[in-house]
Design a protein around this motif. Structure first.
Motif, mmCIF file in Angstrom:
data_model
loop_
_atom_site.group_PDB
_atom_site.id
_atom_site.type_symbol
_atom_site.label_atom_id
_atom_site.label_comp_id
_atom_site.label_asym_id
_atom_site.label_seq_id
_atom_site.Cartn_x
_atom_site.Cartn_y
_atom_site.Cartn_z
ATOM 1 N N SER A 2 -8.806 -3.640 -10.946
ATOM 2 C CA SER A 2 -7.753 -2.864 -10.308
ATOM 3 C C SER A 2 -8.208 -1.430 -10.054
ATOM 4 O O SER A 2 -8.846 -0.795 -10.912
ATOM 5 C CB SER A 2 -6.506 -2.856 -11.195
ATOM 6 N N TYR A 57 4.523 3.066 -4.275
ATOM 7 C CA TYR A 57 4.538 2.242 -3.069
ATOM 8 C C TYR A 57 4.780 0.775 -3.429
ATOM 9 O O TYR A 57 5.451 0.042 -2.685
ATOM 10 C CB TYR A 57 3.245 2.395 -2.270
ATOM 11 N N LYS A 58 4.250 0.333 -4.561
ATOM 12 C CA LYS A 58 4.553 -1.020 -5.027
ATOM 13 C C LYS A 58 6.039 -1.149 -5.350
ATOM 14 O O LYS A 58 6.684 -2.150 -5.023
ATOM 15 C CB LYS A 58 3.706 -1.345 -6.261
ATOM 16 N N ARG A 59 6.577 -0.112 -5.987
ATOM 17 C CA ARG A 59 8.001 -0.123 -6.329
ATOM 18 C C ARG A 59 8.851 -0.076 -5.062
ATOM 19 O O ARG A 59 9.912 -0.713 -4.988
ATOM 20 C CB ARG A 59 8.316 1.065 -7.233
ATOM 21 N N ALA A 61 8.168 -1.364 -2.170
ATOM 22 C CA ALA A 61 8.179 -2.681 -1.535
ATOM 23 C C ALA A 61 9.137 -3.635 -2.248
ATOM 24 O O ALA A 61 9.730 -4.515 -1.623
ATOM 25 C CB ALA A 61 6.765 -3.259 -1.532
ATOM 26 N N ARG A 62 9.311 -3.436 -3.566
ATOM 27 C CA ARG A 62 10.154 -4.345 -4.340
ATOM 28 C C ARG A 62 11.618 -3.937 -4.358
ATOM 29 O O ARG A 62 12.503 -4.776 -4.291
ATOM 30 C CB ARG A 62 9.651 -4.437 -5.793
ATOM 31 N N ALA A 217 -1.799 1.100 0.539
ATOM 32 C CA ALA A 217 -0.626 0.238 0.405
ATOM 33 C C ALA A 217 -0.260 -0.436 1.719
ATOM 34 O O ALA A 217 0.283 -1.543 1.731
ATOM 35 C CB ALA A 217 0.563 1.038 -0.132
#
Length: 361
Positions: A2, A57-59, A61-62, A217
Motif C-alpha cells: 500500500s 478520498y476513500k471515505r 467514495a463510500r 484517487a
C-alpha cells in the motif's frame, strides 16, 4: 504494498529527523536540511496533505462529502486538543521550574511576559511559540481539506492551484502572516505570537499533497517521466554542496530564495526535486520506507509528535544543566526520546489491534 504504508513510514522517518534537530545534537548538522535547503518540516506538511487526501478520498467514495466535512472537523479538533495540552504542559513547567524558565526564556518570552494573555490567545491559535507551531498549521490546513477535495472533483484543479500559487506569491512579497504581522498583532494583543512558518507560503505544500492524492484517487495518477530523475539529482547535488559550503559561502546572496519561513522559490524547487527522487525510490524499492518500526511511528504521528515536544521541553534543560550540553548526553537523550515515542506508538497499535480482534470476534 500500500502507498499509504510507505507514506506512513516516510512520516515516521521525518519525525525521527525532527526530534534529532530539536535536541540539537552533533548529528543535527547532517540531519537538518541534509539534501539542500529542505527540512523534515516541509516533508511533514506535504505528507499530511497527501495522506489526508488519500484517506478522505476513500471515505468520500463510500459516504459522501458531508461525512468528509464532519471527519475533517473532528480530526482538526483532535489536533487542536493535542496542541493545547502540549502547550499548557510546556508553559506550566517553564513557569514553575527555574531551570526550565531560564533555558526556554527565548522561546517562551511572550508567555513569561504576559502569561494570562498568551494562554488566552493560544485558545485562538494566536500564540504559537517555536516547536509548537506545526500542529496549529496542520489544524488550520486540514479544515480546508473538504473544500479542496470538492473543487478538485468538480474539475477546478487549475483554479485551485493557481490561487494557491498566488497566495504563496503574496508571501514572497511580504504580504503573508510573517514576522511583520506578528509584531503588528503583538502591539494590539500583548502575548500574541504567530508561527515561524508563514501559512500563506506553507499552504502550497498541503494543497500539492491533496492534489496528488486526488489524481491517484481519480485513476489519473501524476507520474513524473523517468528521465526527470537525473535533473532532480543534479539540482539536489548542487544545492547540497552549497548548503555545506563546498561551493563557497553564498547563502547571504540569495537568502530570499531559500528563506524557510516563506518557502523561497529555490527551496520549493529543491523540495520538488526531492519529491521526484523519493517517489522514484518508493516505486523501485517498495520496502525502503515500509519498515514496521517507521510505519508504526508514522501511523500515530499526532500522538508521537506531541509527546516528542513535551519530552524535549521537560528533559533537554535538565540534560543541558547537569551535563553542560555534553554531546554524549544529548545523543543519549535523543535515543531515550525515540524509544519513548516508539513505545507509545506500539502501545497504541497493539490496543488498536486488540479492539479490531474483539470486534471480529
Amino acid at each position: 504494498m500500500s502507498r499509504i504504508v510507505q507514506l506512513d513510514g516516510l512520516r515516521g522517518l521525518f519525525i525521527i529527523l525532527i526530534t534529532i534537530n530539536h535536541v540539537n545534537t552533533p548529528l543535527t548538522e547532517f540531519t537538518y536540511q541534509p539534501l539542500g535547503y529542505v527540512s523534515a518540516a516541509e516533508g511533514f506538511v506535504f505528507l499530511s496533505g497527501l495522506v489526508a487526501g488519500l484517506v478522505y478520498y476513500k471515505r468520500l467514495a463510500r459516504t459522501g462529502l458531508r461525512k468528509v466535512v464532519v471527519g475533517a472537523i473532528q480530526r482538526a479538533r483532535t489536533i487542536y486538543i493535542y496542541h493545547l495540552i502540549s502547550l499548557f504542559i510546556v508553559c506550566a513547567v517553564g513557569y514553575y521550574s527555574i531551570i526550565h524558565y531560564h533555558y526556554w526564556t527565548e522561546v517562551l518570552t511572550r508567555f513569561f511576559q504576559t502569561p494570562v494573555q498568551s494562554l488566552v490567545l493560544s485558545l485562538f491559535l494566536l500564540y504559537q511559540p517555536d516547536f509548537l507551531d506545526i500542529l496549529p498549521l496542520y489544524c488550520l490546513l486540514l479544515l480546508s481539506l473538504p473544500f479542496l477535495m470538492y473543487q478538485f472533483r468538480k474539475g477546478n484543479s487549475r483554479w485551485v492551484l493557481a490561487v494557491s500559487i498566488g497566495i504563496w506569491g503574496m508571501s514572497q512579497l511580504g504580504l503573508g502572516l510573517s514576522y511583520k504581522a506578528t509584531k503588528l498583532l503583538a502591539s494590539y494583543l500583548p502575548g500574541a505570537e504567530l508561527s515561524y512558518m508563514d501559512i500563506f507560503a506553507w499552504q502550497i505544500l498541503f494543497v500539492a499533497g491533496v492534489y496528488l492524492a486526488y489524481r491517484r484517487a481519480s485513476g489519473n495518477e501524476l507520474r513524473v517521466p523517468s528521465y526527470m530523475i537525473w535533473p532532480a539529482i543534479a539540482i539536489i547535488t548542487v544545492l547540497t554542496l552549497n548548503r555545506f559550503n563546498v561551493l563557497g559561502k553564498t547563502e547571504d546572496m540569495w537568502w530570499n530564495l531559500i528563506d524557510k519561513h516563506r518557502l523561497g522559490p529555490l527551496r520549493l524547487i529543491n523540495f520538488g526535486a526531492l519529491v521526484i527522487v523519493i517517489d522514484f525510490l518508493m516505486r523501485s524499492y517498495r520496502g525502503l520506507f515500509a519498515q514496521s518500526w517507521l510505519v508504526i511511528l508514522g501511523k500515530h504521528s499526532l500522538q508521537v509528535f506531541s509527546l516528542h515536544i513535551v519530552l524535549i521541553f521537560l528533559l533537554l534543560p535538565m540534560v543541558a544543566y547537569y551535563s553542560d550540553n555534553n554531546s554524549i548526553a544529548l545523543l543519549a537523550l535523543v535515543g531515550f526520546i525515540l524509544v519513548c515515542l516508539y513505545l507509545l506508538a506500539w502501545v497504541r497499535e497493539r490496543k488498536k489491534h486488540v479492539q479490531k480482534v474483539a470486534v471480529l470476534a
